[in-house]
Design a protein around this motif. Structure first.
Motif, mmCIF file in Angstrom:
data_model
loop_
_atom_site.group_PDB
_atom_site.id
_atom_site.type_symbol
_atom_site.label_atom_id
_atom_site.label_comp_id
_atom_site.label_asym_id
_atom_site.label_seq_id
_atom_site.Cartn_x
_atom_site.Cartn_y
_atom_site.Cartn_z
ATOM 1 N N MET A 89 0.985 -1.283 0.319
ATOM 2 C CA MET A 89 0.314 0.060 0.248
ATOM 3 C C MET A 89 0.742 1.065 -0.378
ATOM 4 O O MET A 89 0.571 2.790 -0.382
ATOM 5 C CB MET A 89 -1.076 -0.110 1.137
ATOM 6 N N LYS A 276 0.062 -1.804 -11.508
ATOM 7 C CA LYS A 276 -1.922 -2.974 -10.682
ATOM 8 C C LYS A 276 -0.679 -3.952 -10.872
ATOM 9 O O LYS A 276 -1.316 -4.670 -9.719
ATOM 10 C CB LYS A 276 -2.436 -2.838 -11.961
ATOM 11 N N ARG A 279 0.473 -4.538 -7.060
ATOM 12 C CA ARG A 279 0.183 -3.946 -5.996
ATOM 13 C C ARG A 279 -0.611 -5.845 -5.355
ATOM 14 O O ARG A 279 -0.032 -6.211 -4.483
ATOM 15 C CB ARG A 279 -1.791 -3.400 -6.126
ATOM 16 N N VAL A 566 -0.006 8.813 -9.409
ATOM 17 C CA VAL A 566 -1.218 8.339 -10.038
ATOM 18 C C VAL A 566 -0.339 7.208 -11.218
ATOM 19 O O VAL A 566 0.407 6.991 -11.412
ATOM 20 C CB VAL A 566 -1.375 9.021 -10.789
ATOM 21 N N PRO A 567 -1.385 5.913 -11.127
ATOM 22 C CA PRO A 567 -0.536 5.116 -12.325
ATOM 23 C C PRO A 567 -0.723 4.939 -14.129
ATOM 24 O O PRO A 567 0.127 4.445 -14.735
ATOM 25 C CB PRO A 567 -1.857 3.713 -12.237
ATOM 26 N N ALA A 568 -1.597 5.684 -14.330
ATOM 27 C CA ALA A 568 -1.144 6.098 -16.310
ATOM 28 C C ALA A 568 0.177 6.587 -16.271
ATOM 29 O O ALA A 568 0.730 7.357 -15.442
ATOM 30 C CB ALA A 568 -2.145 7.347 -16.545
ATOM 31 N N GLY A 569 0.209 5.931 -17.034
ATOM 32 C CA GLY A 569 1.737 6.273 -18.142
ATOM 33 C C GLY A 569 2.778 5.259 -17.677
ATOM 34 O O GLY A 569 3.916 6.193 -18.021
ATOM 35 N N ALA A 570 3.049 4.784 -17.161
ATOM 36 C CA ALA A 570 3.874 3.910 -16.531
ATOM 37 C C ALA A 570 4.526 3.185 -18.056
ATOM 38 O O ALA A 570 3.471 3.208 -18.917
ATOM 39 C CB ALA A 570 3.721 2.087 -15.563
ATOM 40 N N ASN B 4 -6.649 14.815 -10.154
ATOM 41 C CA ASN B 4 -5.507 14.188 -9.426
ATOM 42 C C ASN B 4 -5.747 14.010 -7.996
ATOM 43 O O ASN B 4 -5.342 13.191 -6.927
ATOM 44 C CB ASN B 4 -4.480 14.340 -9.756
ATOM 45 N N TYR B 7 -8.622 11.275 -6.438
ATOM 46 C CA TYR B 7 -7.907 10.080 -6.485
ATOM 47 C C TYR B 7 -7.314 9.631 -5.530
ATOM 48 O O TYR B 7 -7.157 8.932 -4.562
ATOM 49 C CB TYR B 7 -6.946 10.411 -7.802
ATOM 50 N N TRP B 8 -6.244 10.875 -5.194
ATOM 51 C CA TRP B 8 -5.128 10.347 -4.330
ATOM 52 C C TRP B 8 -6.434 10.539 -2.870
ATOM 53 O O TRP B 8 -6.063 9.613 -2.192
ATOM 54 C CB TRP B 8 -4.232 11.571 -3.973
ATOM 55 N N ASN B 11 -7.787 7.651 -2.539
ATOM 56 C CA ASN B 11 -6.874 6.619 -2.395
ATOM 57 C C ASN B 11 -6.536 6.290 -0.970
ATOM 58 O O ASN B 11 -6.263 4.724 -0.172
ATOM 59 C CB ASN B 11 -5.346 6.492 -3.136
ATOM 60 N N LEU B 12 -6.307 7.078 -0.354
ATOM 61 C CA LEU B 12 -5.989 7.122 1.267
ATOM 62 C C LEU B 12 -6.983 7.263 1.745
ATOM 63 O O LEU B 12 -6.686 6.578 3.053
ATOM 64 C CB LEU B 12 -5.726 9.019 1.517
ATOM 65 N N MET B 15 -6.967 3.212 1.673
ATOM 66 C CA MET B 15 -4.941 2.835 2.763
ATOM 67 C C MET B 15 -5.798 3.172 4.050
ATOM 68 O O MET B 15 -5.751 2.502 5.107
ATOM 69 C CB MET B 15 -4.394 3.507 2.295
ATOM 70 N N TYR B 67 -7.448 -4.897 -1.264
ATOM 71 C CA TYR B 67 -6.971 -3.188 -1.310
ATOM 72 C C TYR B 67 -6.357 -3.106 -3.417
ATOM 73 O O TYR B 67 -6.747 -2.047 -3.568
ATOM 74 C CB TYR B 67 -5.212 -2.786 -0.794
ATOM 75 N N MET B 71 -8.250 -0.505 -5.785
ATOM 76 C CA MET B 71 -7.877 0.109 -6.185
ATOM 77 C C MET B 71 -7.759 0.527 -7.714
ATOM 78 O O MET B 71 -7.943 1.878 -8.465
ATOM 79 C CB MET B 71 -6.864 0.456 -5.830
ATOM 80 N N ASN B 72 -7.414 -0.362 -8.215
ATOM 81 C CA ASN B 72 -8.416 -1.109 -9.871
ATOM 82 C C ASN B 72 -9.822 -0.445 -10.052
ATOM 83 O O ASN B 72 -10.066 0.754 -11.356
ATOM 84 C CB ASN B 72 -8.193 -2.287 -10.327
ATOM 85 N N ASP B 75 -8.810 3.680 -9.935
ATOM 86 C CA ASP B 75 -7.878 4.173 -10.846
ATOM 87 C C ASP B 75 -8.772 4.388 -11.889
ATOM 88 O O ASP B 75 -8.529 5.091 -12.973
ATOM 89 C CB ASP B 75 -7.259 3.030 -11.331
ATOM 90 N N VAL B 80 -7.032 6.941 -14.225
ATOM 91 C CA VAL B 80 -5.814 7.212 -14.441
ATOM 92 C C VAL B 80 -5.247 5.946 -14.836
ATOM 93 O O VAL B 80 -4.180 5.830 -14.215
ATOM 94 C CB VAL B 80 -5.157 7.816 -12.989
ATOM 95 N N HIS B 81 -6.590 4.699 -15.376
ATOM 96 C CA HIS B 81 -5.748 3.646 -15.211
ATOM 97 C C HIS B 81 -4.782 3.792 -16.478
ATOM 98 O O HIS B 81 -4.858 4.345 -17.619
ATOM 99 C CB HIS B 81 -6.746 2.609 -15.120
ATOM 100 N N GLU B 82 -3.692 2.207 -16.169
ATOM 101 C CA GLU B 82 -3.077 2.539 -17.227
ATOM 102 C C GLU B 82 -3.537 1.973 -18.258
ATOM 103 O O GLU B 82 -5.009 0.840 -18.202
ATOM 104 C CB GLU B 82 -1.844 1.245 -16.884
#
Lengths: 576, 83
Positions: A89, A276, A279, A566-570, B4, B7-8, B11-12, B15, B67, B71-72, B75, B80-82
């Protein structure tokens, strides 16, 4: 087939397997060498992390510690697993998103400072090197006991094996070998445990067996164990505390944040393809670790029970020394088990009272290794345990050696001293550094410095007090700048070293303790091994105070923090 | 507030929830309240002892996957997901 032949077949069979994997997975770029091309599937990475994490200490020593500490041994079980929750986390996803090769590199980027990076390299090298000495010793001992070769020759064979697959394959070779080593290790650990659980409780699951009734009686195994040990004057098994409640609290917390801060564990999460995956991979790692860690308390309790039962089958009917079993004689030869007939009755009395106790030495480490013999299990199970112990030591040693060599070749050479080095040059340099690290680790394994015994605790203390807080503040606060971070790391590391050296001597050299009239564990009764959490608190406090003076990190660093949150753009995964 | 930022915060919050449980099962049930819980039993296990040597580890595993799963979803919600 006799035990010796079987053990040779198992041990060299598994070595052959590791070599074959190493040849298949050899590395051709720095990305493959440092982070396996960032293309490892999360489940496989979890398995490799499990093998990387579970060292000779987890495999050989932990169950023995629990056997003799009882409930107090829980600090290791919770501490060494709970750290993965923090890792999943608080650290792994963000470090993966940042997408670099090493932990010091992240610290150097985030705190825009070569000094911070070098301080991190120093912490990493001390923590990893002290840890790797333990693995080298484990390899030497395992060879010595099971193959009856000289300690030194065992050590050389172990060094040779690690050299082949670590230097050839880098992280990629190490990862895929660790997956095989995990399978060997977990099989070797659970098979004897299942047999023993069946013998004692009739349950094939040791986790359930530990909470079940003894075969043919109406008494629970743990109640029986409590009864036996308290009759002999020992502390009650299920309630014996390790120091005070506060000490157990601090110990568990120190091991947790130490685990989350150990660089060779963190860098495993640089190898997965996405945030992702980082985690979920931490979850898989803990699944594979939990398979061993939930069996360990059963192994410990059942081994303790079997040991007492062998020595005193029924109250007052103690074992006659002349009729002791073969395993007893074998371990007496190694000096790890010692008997002294104090009352001259020819029988063995094993009690808590030091005056009357005749088992003058029962080394905790023999519990896992002797377990199959105590329970009369077939020879192939004993041979399997030997291969498992070696797999545990080799896999951890390889991970640590990679952490050391990457921090030298990537952080110090490419990052600070030889900035223009080509990729080919860096790859060659990291292989040379790896070779030198193996030689150094081997030398230290052969000539263990006086401080070797206390060193693993030191590694956790340093990781907890310096690396974990630096990483966490780097991610969760935009206000901590380079001066604050460096001051925090130095203060946290300094106070931890001070407390440890005060108790155990400077660099663990006997006679240099400086208690200055203070009682042992003077700080709230906290053991030096449990002090990492205090160091971490000091680190946080100092960094916060300094940041109030120096002000927040510059704008471009704040943007960098926002970016890795933020995950986007890894970075896309490299295929292999 | 920028997306963002929320989003943060999400997440907090998640968490904080997970870490509260992490703390409860290990430090509270396994250490601080162990003597109280030991009055109860789970088969042959005293309950506090079980939390310290078995239960906390199982909960840790579940927590990480929980978690990761939540989180997915977060995201995706904040886009903001990949890819």
């Amino acid at each position: 087939m006799d035990l010796q032949t079987l053990t040779y077949i198992f041990v060299f069979g598994t070595f052959g397997l590791y070599f074959a994997i190493a040849w298949w997975a050899r590395a051709s770029s720095t990305s493959e060498f440092y982070v396996a091309g960032k293309g490892v599937h999360p489940i496989l990475n979890g398995m490799a992390t499990g093998a990387d994490w579970m060292s000779a200490a987890s495999f050989i020593s932990m169950a023995g510690l629990i056997a003799f500490l009882g409930y107090g041994g829980s600090v290791f079980l919770m501490g060494w697993t709970g750290g993965y929750v923090l890792l999943a986390m608080l650290l792994a996803p963000y470090l993966r998103k940042h997408g670099k090769f090493t932990v010091p590199e992240f610290i150097g980027d985030r705190y825009y400072s070569q000094t911070a990076r070098i301080v991190a390299v120093v912490c990493l090298i001390i923590a990893s090197l002290t840890y790797v000495i333990g693995q080298m010793k484990g390899i030497g001992v395992a060879f010595g006991r099971f193959l009856e070769v000289d300690y030194a020759i065992g050590l050389f064979i172990g060094m040779g094996v690690v050299w082949v697959y670590a230097v050839l394959g880098g992280m990629k070779g190490i990862t895929y070998t660790q997956i095989a080593q995990y399978c060997v290790m977990i099989f070797a650990y659970t098979v004897p445990a299942v047999f023993i659980s069946l013998q004692l409780t009739g349950s094939p699951f040791p986790q359930i067996g530990l909470g079940s009734k003894m075969v043919g009686t109406d008494m629970y195994l743990l109640d029986k164990l409590d009864l036996i040990v308290t009759d002999l004057g020992f502390k009650e098994y299920t309630t014996a505390k390790l120091g005070s409640m506060l000490n157990m609290f601090a110990y568990t917390m120190s091991l947790m944040i130490g685990t989350a801060g150990l660089p060779h564990v963190i860098m495993r999460f640089f190898t997965v393809p996405s945030v992702k995956a980082a985690r979920s991979s931490a979850g898989w790692a803990l699944v594979f670790i939990a398979l061993l860690y939930t069996v360990a308390p059963a192994v410990g309790a059942m081994a303790r029970l079997n040991l007492h039962h062998t020595i005193e089958p029924a109250p007052g009917e103690n074992l006659v020394y002349a009729e002791r079993p073969q395993w007893f004689k074998n371990w007496e030869k190694t000096g790890l088990l010692k008997f002294e007939d104090k009352n001259g009755d020819g029988k063995i009395q094993y009690v808590a009272d030091k005056e009357k106790n005749e088992m003058v030495k029962v080394d905790r480490d023999i519990m896992v290794l002797a377990n199959p013999e105590i329970a009369n299990l077939p020879n192939w199970v004993i041979a399997l345990v030997a291969a498992g112990g070696l797999a545990a030591a080799l896999s951890t040693a390889a991970g640590l050696l990679l952490a050391i060599s990457s921090s030298i070749s990537h952080d110090l050479m490419k990052g600070v001293f030889v900035k223009g080095i080509s990729e080919r040059g860096e790859l060659l340099a990291s292989r040379i550094v790896m070779t030198l690290s193996i030689l150094l680790a081997g030398y230290l394994g052969l000539n263990p410095p006086g401080f070797a015994a206390g060193t693993v605790a030191l590694a956790f203390g340093l990781a907890a007090a310096s690396i974990f807080p630096a990483l966490m503040m780097g991610i969760f606060s935009k206000n901590i700048g380079s001066k604050a971070a460096v001051a925090g790391m130095v203060a946290g590391m300094g106070i931890t070293l001070l407390y440890v050296f005060q108790h155990h001597g400077i660099m663990f050299i006997k006679g240099t303790e400086f208690m200055m009239g203070m009682p042992k564990n003077w700080f709230l009764g906290i053991d030096p091994k449990a002090f990492g959490v205090v160091g971490a608190i000091v680190n946080f406090a100092v960094a916060y105070a300094v940041s109030k003076v120096t002000g927040p990190a510059p704008d471009h660093i704040q943007r960098m923090v926002e970016n890795f949150r933020v995950p986007a753009g890894a970075g896309a995964a490299a295929d292999h | 507030m920028s997306p963002n930022n929320s989003y943060w915060r999400a997440n907090l919050r998640l968490m904080a929830f997970c870490l509260t449980i992490w703390f409860l099962v290990s430090f509270v049930c396994g250490i601080l309240l162990v003597d109280v819980l030991n009055q109860y039993r789970l088969g042959g296990y005293k309950l506090g002892f079980w939390f310290a040597q078995q239960g906390s580890i199982y909960v840790f595993v579940v927590l990480i996957f929980f978690y990761a799963w939540r989180m997915n979803a977060i995201d995706r919600k904040y886009n903001v997901h990949e890819d």
